[in-house]
Design an enzyme around this catalytic site. Structure first.
Site, short mmCIF file in Angstrom:
data_model
loop_
_atom_site.label_atom_id
_atom_site.label_comp_id
_atom_site.label_asym_id
_atom_site.label_seq_id
_atom_site.Cartn_x
_atom_site.Cartn_y
_atom_site.Cartn_z
N SER A 68 36.18 -20.64 -41.87
CA SER A 68 34.97 -19.83 -41.88
C SER A 68 33.87 -20.54 -41.09
CB SER A 68 34.49 -19.60 -43.31
OG SER A 68 34.06 -20.82 -43.88
N ASP A 100 37.85 -17.20 -39.44
CA ASP A 100 37.70 -16.16 -40.45
C ASP A 100 36.26 -15.68 -40.48
OD1 ASP A 100 38.46 -14.51 -42.60
OD2 ASP A 100 37.94 -16.04 -44.08
N HIS A 198 35.83 -9.86 -52.08
CA HIS A 198 35.73 -11.31 -51.97
C HIS A 198 35.31 -11.93 -53.30
CE1 HIS A 198 36.34 -11.30 -47.68
NE2 HIS A 198 35.37 -10.44 -47.50
N LYS A 202 36.66 -9.71 -58.91
CA LYS A 202 36.99 -8.55 -58.09
C LYS A 202 36.97 -7.24 -58.86
CE LYS A 202 40.00 -11.46 -55.22
NZ LYS A 202 39.00 -11.70 -54.18
N HIS A 234 41.93 -8.62 -46.71
CA HIS A 234 40.98 -9.67 -47.10
C HIS A 234 40.73 -9.59 -48.61
CE1 HIS A 234 39.00 -11.11 -43.20
NE2 HIS A 234 40.04 -10.38 -42.84
N SER A 237 42.84 -12.90 -53.17
CA SER A 237 43.19 -13.95 -54.14
C SER A 237 43.54 -13.32 -55.48
CB SER A 237 42.02 -14.93 -54.31
OG SER A 237 41.92 -15.79 -53.19
#
Length: 323
Positions: A68, A100, A198, A202, A234, A237
Site C-alpha cells: 500500500s 495496492d 475493508h 465487515k 478486495h 480477510s
C-alpha cells in the site's frame, strides 16, 4: 511446467540470468482455467514477506505480494523490492510485486520505475468519467513499461490505510458500467464491489456477497469478447475467530470483528475471481503472536524472539488460506 523464459529469467548487472518477478497476467490465466484464485497478501517488513513466501513454498503456490502507499512510506520502495527479489531467488516461486490502492498517477509511476510488475490505480472515489480518464492514463504508461494494471469500480465500505469509506457511501459495481470501464480503459483486471469490505468489522449480521451480480459482470464481459477476464476481490480477510481470541486473551480489545467465510471465498474462486486480497488477517496474526510472546516471556527483549513468533504465525495462517 511451462513458462516464458523472457519473463521468468532476467539478466542481473553481471549479465547472469537469474529468477525474476513475474506479472499477474500469467498467474490469472492459469487461475481462471483452474478455477482457483491467487492469494494477494499485503507486506510491510521482512518477517511478513518471509512468513508469506514460506507458506507459499510449502504449498507450491504462486503469490502476489502487495504494497500500500502507507507501506511504501514505512519501508521504502527500494527495501521492499530488494526483499521480494530475495524471496524470488530463495524460493523459485512465481511472485508478483503489486501496488495496492495506488491513489494517483505519481504513486503508480514510482512503483513501475521501482520494478513492480503490477499496479492498482484506485479511482473509485472519483466520479465515473474521471475514474475512466485517470485509469486510462495509468494503463497507457504501465503497458508501455510491461506492467499490468488493476482498477476498481464501486466502493467498498471500511477502513484500510488511507482508504476509508463509510458504510452508507458504499456502492456495488454496476455490470453495464464494468463492461464500459474495461472497454474504455484497457485495464487488465477489475476489483468489484459485491459486499466485501475493508478492515476487521465487515458484517454486523450474517455475511452476504452478491454472487448473482458477479455472474452478470462476468457474462457481460465474456459476451463482449473479454474471455476469462480476471476479477479481483478486495476486503476478503476471514478475520479468523481463533486469532481474535488469541489477541484478546493477551490484552487485546477486538470485539465484534467478523470477516468473509471460507465457503464464500471458495465460491468466488470457482467463478471469475482470480485474486483475493488479504491484509487484515496478516495484521491480526502478527499482533496476536507478538502479544502472546510478550505475555509469556516478560523477561525477553530480543526482537528476533517476538518477530520470529509473528513470522511463524503468519506462515501457518497463509498456508491455511491457500489450502
Amino acid at each position: 511446467y511451462n513458462f516464458d523464459v523472457s519473463i521468468k529469467y532476467k539478466p542481473n548487472r553481471k549479465g547472469v540470468f537469474t529468477l525474476a518477478l513475474v506479472t499477474t497476467k500469467e498467474m490469472f490465466e492459469k487461475a481462471y482455467k483452474g478455477n482457483y484464485a491467487i492469494g494477494a497478501f499485503n507486506i510491510n517488513n521482512m518477517e511478513i514477506i518471509q512468513g508469506v513466501v514460506s507458506a507459499c513454498k510449502k504449498r507450491n503456490s504462486a503469490v502476489i505480494l502487495q504494497v500500500s502507499k502507507s507501506a511504501l512510506k514505512y519501508a521504502h520502495p527500494v527495501y521492499l523490492k530488494k526483499m521480494v527479489d530475495a524471496a524470488v531467488e530463495e524460493t523459485g516461486l512465481d511472485i508478483a510485486l503489486h501496488l495496492d490502492h495506488g491513489p494517483d498517477f505519481e504513486t503508480c509511476k514510482l512503483c513501475i520505475e521501482s520494478g513492480f510488475t503490477s499496479v492498482m490505480f484506485d479511482g473509485s472515489h472519483y466520479d465515473y468519467e474521471e475514474n475512466v480518464a485517470k485509469t486510462k492514463e495509468v494503463v497507457d504508461y504501465a503497458h508501455a513499461h510491461g506492467v499490468v494494471v488493476e482498477a476498481e469500480l464501486g466502493k467498498l465500505a471500511g477502513v484500510e490505510d488511507e482508504v476509508s469509506v463509510a458504510e452508507g457511501h458504499a456502492t456495488y459495481t454496476d455490470p453495464d458500467q464494468a463492461l464500459d470501464f474495461v472497454q474504455r480503459t484497457g485495464v487488465d483486471s477489475l476489483a468489484v464491489a459485491i459486499g466485501t469490505s475493508h478492515g476487521a468489522y465487515k458484517f454486523k449480521g450474517d455475511a452476504k456477497l452478491d454472487f448473482d451480480r458477479l455472474a452478470v459482470i462476468t457474462e457481460k464481459l465474456e459476451n463482449a469478447g473479454f474471455k476469462n477476464y480476471p476479477i479481483v476481490l478486495h476486503g476478503a480477510s476471514s478475520v479468523d475467530p481463533d486469532v481474535i481470541a488469541l489477541c484478546n486473551k493477551y490484552g487485546g480489545d477486538i470485539k465484534g470483528a467478523k470477516g468473509i467465510p471460507y465457503d464464500m471465498l471458495r465460491k468466488a474462486s470457482s467463478m471469475a475471481v482470480c485474486k483475493i486480497n488479504m491484509d487484515t488477517d496478516i495484521r491480526l496474526a502478527m499482533t496476536a503472536a507478538v502479544r502472546e510472546f510478550m505475555a509469556e516471556n516478560p523477561d525477553k527483549f530480543d526482537p528476533r524472539g517476538y518477530l520470529g513468533a509473528a513470522r511463524e504465525k503468519i506462515q501457518a495462517l497463509v498456508e491455511n488460506k491457500i489450502k
